[in-house]
Design an enzyme around this catalytic site. Sequence first.
Site, PDB file in Angstrom:
ATOM      1  N   CYS A 157      14.405 -10.808  -3.000  1.00  0.00           N
ATOM      2  CA  CYS A 157      14.523 -10.650  -4.353  1.00  0.00           C
ATOM      3  C   CYS A 157      13.406  -9.643  -5.186  1.00  0.00           C
ATOM      4  CB  CYS A 157      14.931 -11.783  -5.156  1.00  0.00           C
ATOM      5  SG  CYS A 157      16.401 -12.461  -4.420  1.00  0.00           S
ATOM      6  N   TYR A 162       0.894  -1.218   0.024  1.00  0.00           N
ATOM      7  CA  TYR A 162      -0.049  -0.124   0.076  1.00  0.00           C
ATOM      8  C   TYR A 162       0.965   1.311   0.034  1.00  0.00           C
ATOM      9  CZ  TYR A 162      -3.180  -3.370   2.351  1.00  0.00           C
ATOM     10  OH  TYR A 162      -3.920  -4.428   2.820  1.00  0.00           O
TER      11      TYR A 162
HETATM   12  N1  LLP Z   1     -15.259  -5.792   9.819  1.00  0.00           N
HETATM   13  C1  LLP Z   1     -14.765  -6.162   8.414  1.00  0.00           C
HETATM   14  C2  LLP Z   1     -16.052  -6.727   7.785  1.00  0.00           C
HETATM   15  C3  LLP Z   1     -13.847  -5.917   7.919  1.00  0.00           C
HETATM   16  O1  LLP Z   1     -13.826  -6.342   6.476  1.00  0.00           O
HETATM   17  C4  LLP Z   1     -12.491  -5.470   8.617  1.00  0.00           C
HETATM   18  C5  LLP Z   1     -11.215  -5.142   7.852  1.00  0.00           C
HETATM   19  C6  LLP Z   1     -12.956  -5.177   9.901  1.00  0.00           C
HETATM   20  C7  LLP Z   1     -14.161  -5.279  10.419  1.00  0.00           C
HETATM   21  C8  LLP Z   1     -11.694  -4.465  10.827  1.00  0.00           C
HETATM   22  O2  LLP Z   1     -11.338  -3.391  10.220  1.00  0.00           O
HETATM   23  P1  LLP Z   1     -10.251  -2.362  11.049  1.00  0.00           P
HETATM   24  O3  LLP Z   1     -11.033  -1.811  12.344  1.00  0.00           O
HETATM   25  O4  LLP Z   1      -9.215  -3.287  11.178  1.00  0.00           O
HETATM   26  O5  LLP Z   1     -10.137  -1.197   9.903  1.00  0.00           O
HETATM   27  N2  LLP Z   1      -4.858  -5.230   5.471  1.00  0.00           N
HETATM   28  C9  LLP Z   1      -5.229  -4.032   5.469  1.00  0.00           C
HETATM   29  C10 LLP Z   1      -6.635  -3.544   6.104  1.00  0.00           C
HETATM   30  C11 LLP Z   1      -7.599  -4.766   5.495  1.00  0.00           C
HETATM   31  C12 LLP Z   1      -8.997  -4.482   6.349  1.00  0.00           C
HETATM   32  C13 LLP Z   1      -9.862  -5.576   5.895  1.00  0.00           C
HETATM   33  N3  LLP Z   1     -11.149  -5.673   6.647  1.00  0.00           N
HETATM   34  C14 LLP Z   1      -4.199  -3.035   5.762  1.00  0.00           C
HETATM   35  O6  LLP Z   1      -2.970  -3.355   6.179  1.00  0.00           O
HETATM   36  O7  LLP Z   1      -4.518  -1.600   5.951  1.00  0.00           O
END
Ligand code: LLP
Length: 401
Positions: A328, A302
């Site tokens: 790599c 990202y």
């Molecule tokens: N609920 C649902 C349905 C979700 O899809 C997600 C995150 C959450 C709750 C929790 O969201 P949060 O509070 O953590 O924002 N890999 C990405 C983030 C992907 C989030 C996916 N869904 C990153 O590293 O920023």
Amino acid sequence: MINFKKLANEYKTPLYIYDLDYMTKQYEELKEAFKGRKSIMAYAVKSNSNLSVVKHFSNLGSGADCVSIGEVRRAFLAGIPAYKIIFSGVGKSDYEIREAIEKDILYINVESEAELSRVELIAKELNKISRISIRVNPNIDPQTHPYISTGLHDNKFGVEIDIAKRMYIKANNSENLDPVGIHFHIGSQLTELKPIYESAEIVSDLVRSLETIKIELKFFDIGGGLGVKYDEEVTINPYDYAQAILGTLKGLDLTIICEPGRFLTANAGYFVTKVLYEKQNAAKRFVVVDGAMNDLLRPSLYSAYHKIQAVTDSTSDKTNADIVGPVCESGDFFAKDYPLPALKHNDLLVVHSVGAYGFGMGSNYNTRGRSAEVAVKDGESRLIRKRETFDDLVALELEFL
Ligand code: LLP
């Protein structure tokens, strides 16, 4: 303060360190914001799925938001009761739906009409009634990174209002479905309150319109998404967040389900990596470290910013350097043009704010074992996941010849 040098000596590098006391503080703050209202904090297990972390939230009284049956199993292993577990996700397999129904979790968050039919069929086969919630896509721009934006009609998540209504009517008429909740989650790392508020309005209007046709829901699931400070972001205050959402629910007696991930874990996590070499090319200074994109993917995937702290006795002036790992790929970096003093072999760099979506998005690319994970609580540290060995990496492979 965490003593990074001591922990790196004791557990070696690369190393993830989680401050459980910080997680407690965040949890209590969010829970407090919804005080006076029936609510369940359902920790988004995907943000950091280490069992000790999930168990920590379980001990605080948290539920779990899960996106695979593996996460549901983790939640149970961590002692979270079935009535606080939610199963979300756009592509659940039959065996996952079956197990979720058998385990009698709070509800399955359904994301399409086709999925609703599958859940109904499987519940029928099991001779059970499956509690469901429907994920509504309110078509609101959450103003976050496109990869973590989920609430627009061109995202794969949820269903439009009209379709949701049709699904509620179908579920309400089914002998094997019990529509108990409604869900929206428009994206992650949200720093603007307006899109959340607007989504809550749209969704609560749907709840009201369902009430007029005698479909009465119990749970208003507001997803996760609260942003955190990686750098200088201005974030949403949990109290304002709760007030904005509760304001849309006037006249409705619903239990709030909140699915926080990053807010609870991101700034509790540190990734400690060791400097291997300094390297100067014609145009650029590189600091080569022993951690890599397979340990922490966010900067590569990202272009995410993470603060980096040098643990060194060097007192030289800072100059800009790219901090790169051994993998790599040119995309294998933790930061570009980052100001650092001159570093020597075995100095440490600490990458901040990696408690969410850090270890969990790791891989074994380049046959690299994943880092160890350590938790710190009340000033004491404990290993909560061993460093992967070469034997671990090849253990599942079978000989072809
Ligand atoms: N609920 C649902 C349905 C979700 O899809 C997600 C995150 C959450 C709750 C929790 O969201 P949060 O509070 O953590 O924002 N890999 C990405 C983030 C992907 C989030 C996916 N869904 C990153 O590293 O920023």
